[in-house]
Design a protein around this motif. Structure first.
Motif, PDB file in Angstrom:
ATOM      1  N   UNK A  29      29.118  70.350   2.922  1.00 16.27           N
ATOM      2  CA  UNK A  29      30.006  70.112   4.062  1.00 16.27           C
ATOM      3  C   UNK A  29      29.229  70.199   5.372  1.00 16.27           C
ATOM      4  N   UNK A  30      28.357  71.198   5.505  1.00 14.39           N
ATOM      5  CA  UNK A  30      27.528  71.323   6.706  1.00 14.39           C
ATOM      6  C   UNK A  30      26.709  70.064   6.945  1.00 14.39           C
ATOM      7  N   UNK A  31      26.111  69.561   5.871  1.00 15.07           N
ATOM      8  CA  UNK A  31      25.244  68.382   5.988  1.00 15.07           C
ATOM      9  C   UNK A  31      26.047  67.140   6.358  1.00 15.07           C
ATOM     10  N   UNK A  32      27.204  66.971   5.704  1.00 16.10           N
ATOM     11  CA  UNK A  32      28.046  65.805   6.016  1.00 16.10           C
ATOM     12  C   UNK A  32      28.490  65.862   7.475  1.00 16.10           C
ATOM     13  N   UNK A  33      28.917  67.031   7.926  1.00 13.94           N
ATOM     14  CA  UNK A  33      29.317  67.189   9.329  1.00 13.94           C
ATOM     15  C   UNK A  33      28.167  66.883  10.270  1.00 13.94           C
ATOM     16  N   UNK A  34      26.940  67.293   9.902  1.00 16.74           N
ATOM     17  CA  UNK A  34      25.783  67.029  10.755  1.00 16.74           C
ATOM     18  C   UNK A  34      25.491  65.541  10.870  1.00 16.74           C
ATOM     19  N   UNK A  35      25.958  64.772   9.876  1.00 15.31           N
ATOM     20  CA  UNK A  35      25.785  63.317   9.909  1.00 15.31           C
ATOM     21  C   UNK A  35      26.973  62.615  10.552  1.00 15.31           C
ATOM     22  N   UNK A  36      27.855  63.390  11.173  1.00 12.65           N
ATOM     23  CA  UNK A  36      28.999  62.815  11.871  1.00 12.65           C
ATOM     24  C   UNK A  36      30.128  62.390  10.965  1.00 12.65           C
ATOM     25  N   UNK A  37      30.152  62.908   9.730  1.00 10.92           N
ATOM     26  CA  UNK A  37      31.178  62.484   8.781  1.00 10.92           C
ATOM     27  C   UNK A  37      32.066  63.617   8.317  1.00 10.92           C
ATOM     28  N   UNK A  38      32.911  63.307   7.336  1.00 10.47           N
ATOM     29  CA  UNK A  38      33.791  64.291   6.715  1.00 10.47           C
ATOM     30  C   UNK A  38      33.690  64.121   5.203  1.00 10.47           C
ATOM     31  N   UNK A  39      34.080  65.155   4.469  1.00  8.84           N
ATOM     32  CA  UNK A  39      34.069  65.086   3.008  1.00  8.84           C
ATOM     33  C   UNK A  39      35.405  65.580   2.476  1.00  8.84           C
ATOM     34  N   UNK A  40      35.910  64.935   1.453  1.00  6.84           N
ATOM     35  CA  UNK A  40      37.170  65.330   0.817  1.00  6.84           C
ATOM     36  C   UNK A  40      36.982  65.388  -0.688  1.00  6.84           C
ATOM     37  N   UNK A  41      37.868  66.111  -1.370  1.00  6.37           N
ATOM     38  CA  UNK A  41      37.823  66.227  -2.823  1.00  6.37           C
ATOM     39  C   UNK A  41      39.188  65.881  -3.385  1.00  6.37           C
ATOM     40  N   UNK A  42      39.194  65.250  -4.550  1.00  3.50           N
ATOM     41  CA  UNK A  42      40.443  64.907  -5.218  1.00  3.50           C
ATOM     42  C   UNK A  42      40.269  65.148  -6.716  1.00  3.50           C
ATOM     43  N   UNK A  43      41.210  65.869  -7.299  1.00  5.28           N
ATOM     44  CA  UNK A  43      41.141  66.152  -8.727  1.00  5.28           C
ATOM     45  C   UNK A  43      42.508  66.606  -9.208  1.00  5.28           C
TER      46      UNK A  43
ATOM     47  N   UNK B 224      41.587  73.410  -1.450  1.00  5.66           N
ATOM     48  CA  UNK B 224      41.625  73.645  -0.004  1.00  5.66           C
ATOM     49  C   UNK B 224      40.474  74.521   0.461  1.00  5.66           C
ATOM     50  N   UNK B 225      39.946  75.351  -0.447  1.00  2.32           N
ATOM     51  CA  UNK B 225      38.901  76.315  -0.058  1.00  2.32           C
ATOM     52  C   UNK B 225      37.557  76.033  -0.699  1.00  2.32           C
ATOM     53  N   UNK B 226      37.439  74.942  -1.429  1.00  2.00           N
ATOM     54  CA  UNK B 226      36.235  74.697  -2.216  1.00  2.00           C
ATOM     55  C   UNK B 226      34.978  74.560  -1.361  1.00  2.00           C
ATOM     56  N   UNK B 227      35.156  74.170  -0.083  1.00  3.01           N
ATOM     57  CA  UNK B 227      33.990  74.010   0.788  1.00  3.01           C
ATOM     58  C   UNK B 227      33.685  75.267   1.606  1.00  3.01           C
ATOM     59  N   UNK B 228      34.469  76.330   1.391  1.00 11.70           N
ATOM     60  CA  UNK B 228      34.206  77.581   2.094  1.00 11.70           C
ATOM     61  C   UNK B 228      33.026  78.304   1.456  1.00 11.70           C
ATOM     62  N   UNK B 229      32.243  78.973   2.285  1.00 14.88           N
ATOM     63  CA  UNK B 229      31.074  79.693   1.795  1.00 14.88           C
ATOM     64  C   UNK B 229      31.497  80.791   0.823  1.00 14.88           C
ATOM     65  N   UNK B 230      30.764  80.884  -0.308  1.00 18.34           N
ATOM     66  CA  UNK B 230      30.961  81.891  -1.348  1.00 18.34           C
ATOM     67  C   UNK B 230      32.273  81.714  -2.112  1.00 18.34           C
ATOM     68  N   UNK B 231      32.841  80.507  -2.067  1.00 13.08           N
ATOM     69  CA  UNK B 231      34.043  80.211  -2.843  1.00 13.08           C
ATOM     70  C   UNK B 231      33.669  79.336  -4.036  1.00 13.08           C
ATOM     71  N   UNK B 232      34.148  79.698  -5.224  1.00 11.69           N
ATOM     72  CA  UNK B 232      33.844  78.923  -6.433  1.00 11.69           C
ATOM     73  C   UNK B 232      35.140  78.419  -7.040  1.00 11.69           C
ATOM     74  N   UNK B 233      35.054  77.236  -7.675  1.00 11.44           N
ATOM     75  CA  UNK B 233      36.248  76.637  -8.289  1.00 11.44           C
ATOM     76  C   UNK B 233      36.386  77.032  -9.749  1.00 11.44           C
ATOM     77  N   UNK B 234      35.263  77.335 -10.398  1.00 12.15           N
ATOM     78  CA  UNK B 234      35.294  77.662 -11.819  1.00 12.15           C
ATOM     79  C   UNK B 234      34.546  78.970 -12.045  1.00 12.15           C
ATOM     80  N   UNK B 235      34.985  79.733 -13.004  1.00 11.35           N
ATOM     81  CA  UNK B 235      34.343  81.015 -13.270  1.00 11.35           C
ATOM     82  C   UNK B 235      32.897  80.833 -13.708  1.00 11.35           C
TER      83      UNK B 235
END
Length: 403
Positions: A372-386, A344-355
């Protein structure tokens, strides 16, 4: 005729009126709906939303009325706001001492009947009225009076909605200004730090080449640590600059390119070794969008897949499809995955998923926020699944640019 007095809270009333910026704003169909309803419900030809300023009476909305303003001295509504908690009803103004000889009684459309409900702020200042007018004597039923009061409440709600919107606009402007200052500061500091860092790296190499034989094992380890730390800080600065620069990349800078060709160029650039299998999209598409932005998105996602893959043979699969409005791009790997609680927070600035990554380096949490910034600038959205163990899938969209 009696000239209306000023309310005791006149100063705060005028201040509230100015803060709402109603006098200089354009017409609003939401107010017009209310005046139309008031006219129909009360069975009168004229309905107004009036605003009483220091010396004038203005009409924010009007039905059946030609005037845009009148002097406050002759205003019926200026009398009505003196009793902010009650409705003012004048069945026949010709018989009311307050309005005898009032010019509005002898106008082309004489104000004979008047009923006005004061429009209040949450702190009790009456800004004007919702009023209905007829050119002949009249009485309102209880149902009509209550309905007029209900409509006045809706006008007050619209006023408060406008107040909140004005406040939000001010906050947005302030945030934009602060963000611009932060971007300028980060850019200046980052650029200013690049040269000292480069000098540190070069100096470390010179020290090792010239005096390495005089250092013991621990001394050489310190030099290596100093150089590695300098490279890590330099990489952090590069990512920080890329993050802020990504906000300036827009969909306006458009060119047409082949996705598979771009991916092959990136694979060559990243010098991916034989321990990885890269499967390009089977149906390569020609994309018409901002190539630089897509390039940066893919570099970040591919680099992450390489850095956090714990399998003997790493696999990266790409897919791409399109419809009339969007391109859909998917990148899937067989790496260590991202824990569910961090997705849920992986696209937040300064947030890491792995040590740490495969080389023991800790990420800085900037790359995916940039993506995420770039995808939004292109009019899109990005999601992650794992599932947190068996790889990660990123799906992002790019809005098509209509020719």
């Amino acid at each position: 005729m009696q000239v209306p007095d000023f309310p005791k809270n006149e100063q705060s009333r005028i201040l509230q009126l100015e803060q709402l910026q109603l006098l200089e704003s354009a017409s609003d169909p939401n107010f017009d709906i209310i005046t139309r309803l008031a006219s129909v419900i009360c069975d009168v030809p004229v309905a107004l939303i009036s605003l009483v300023s220091e010396d004038k009476q203005w009409f924010k909305s009007k039905i059946g009325w030609d005037l845009c303003e009148s002097d406050r001295e002759i205003s019926f509504c200026a009398h009505a706001i003196l009793k902010p908690k009650t409705i003012t009803i004048v069945p026949d103004s010709r018989l009311d001492d307050r309005f005898k000889d009032n010019p509005l009684i002898s106008a082309d459309f004489p104000v004979i009947f008047y009923a006005g409900v004061p429009l209040l702020t949450p702190t009790g200042e009456a800004l004007g009225t919702l009023c209905v007018i007829d050119k002949k004597p009249k009485k309102l039923s209880d149902v009509q009076i209550n309905s007029l009061k209900d409509l006045a409440t809706q006008v007050e709600n619209l006023f408060e909605l406008r107040r909140n919107n004005i406040s939000l606009v001010k906050i947005e402007k302030l945030l934009h200004a602060k963000n611009d200052q932060l971007k300028t500061f980060a850019g200046t500091v980052s650029h200013d730090m690049k040269m000292p860092l480069a000098n540190m790296i070069i100096t470390t190499d010179i020290l090792k080449a010239k005096y390495g034989n005089h250092f013991d094992i621990q001394g050489n380890e310190y030099l290596a640590y100093l150089k590695q730390s300098s490279f890590s800080l330099s990489d952090y600065i590069d990512n920080l600059l890329a993050y802020y620069e990504s906000e300036d990349l827009t969909i306006q800078n458009v060119e047409e390119f082949n996705l598979n060709d771009l991916l092959e160029d990136l694979i060559d650039l990243l010098n991916i070794n034989e321990d990885y299998i890269i499967n390009l999209p089977e149906n390569s598409l020609d994309l018409k969008t901002n190539k630089a932005a897509v390039n940066q998105i893919l570099i970040n996602l591919i680099t992450n897949s390489l850095k956090y893959n714990d399998k003997e043979t790493g696999v990266i699969d790409f897919r791409c499809i399109e419809d009339q409005a969007y391109y859909y791009v998917q990148i899937r790997d067989n790496g260590r995955g991202i824990p569910k609680e961090k997705q849920q927070t992986i696209f937040d600035l300064f947030t890491v998923a792995s040590e740490t990554d495969n080389k023991g380096k800790k990420g800085n949490g900037i790359g995916l926020s940039t993506v995420k910034n770039l995808v939004n600038s292109l009019g899109g959205i990005i999601t992650v699944d794992s599932d947190g163990e068996n790889g990660t899938t990123f799906d992002f969209t790019i809005k098509k640019v209509l020719s």
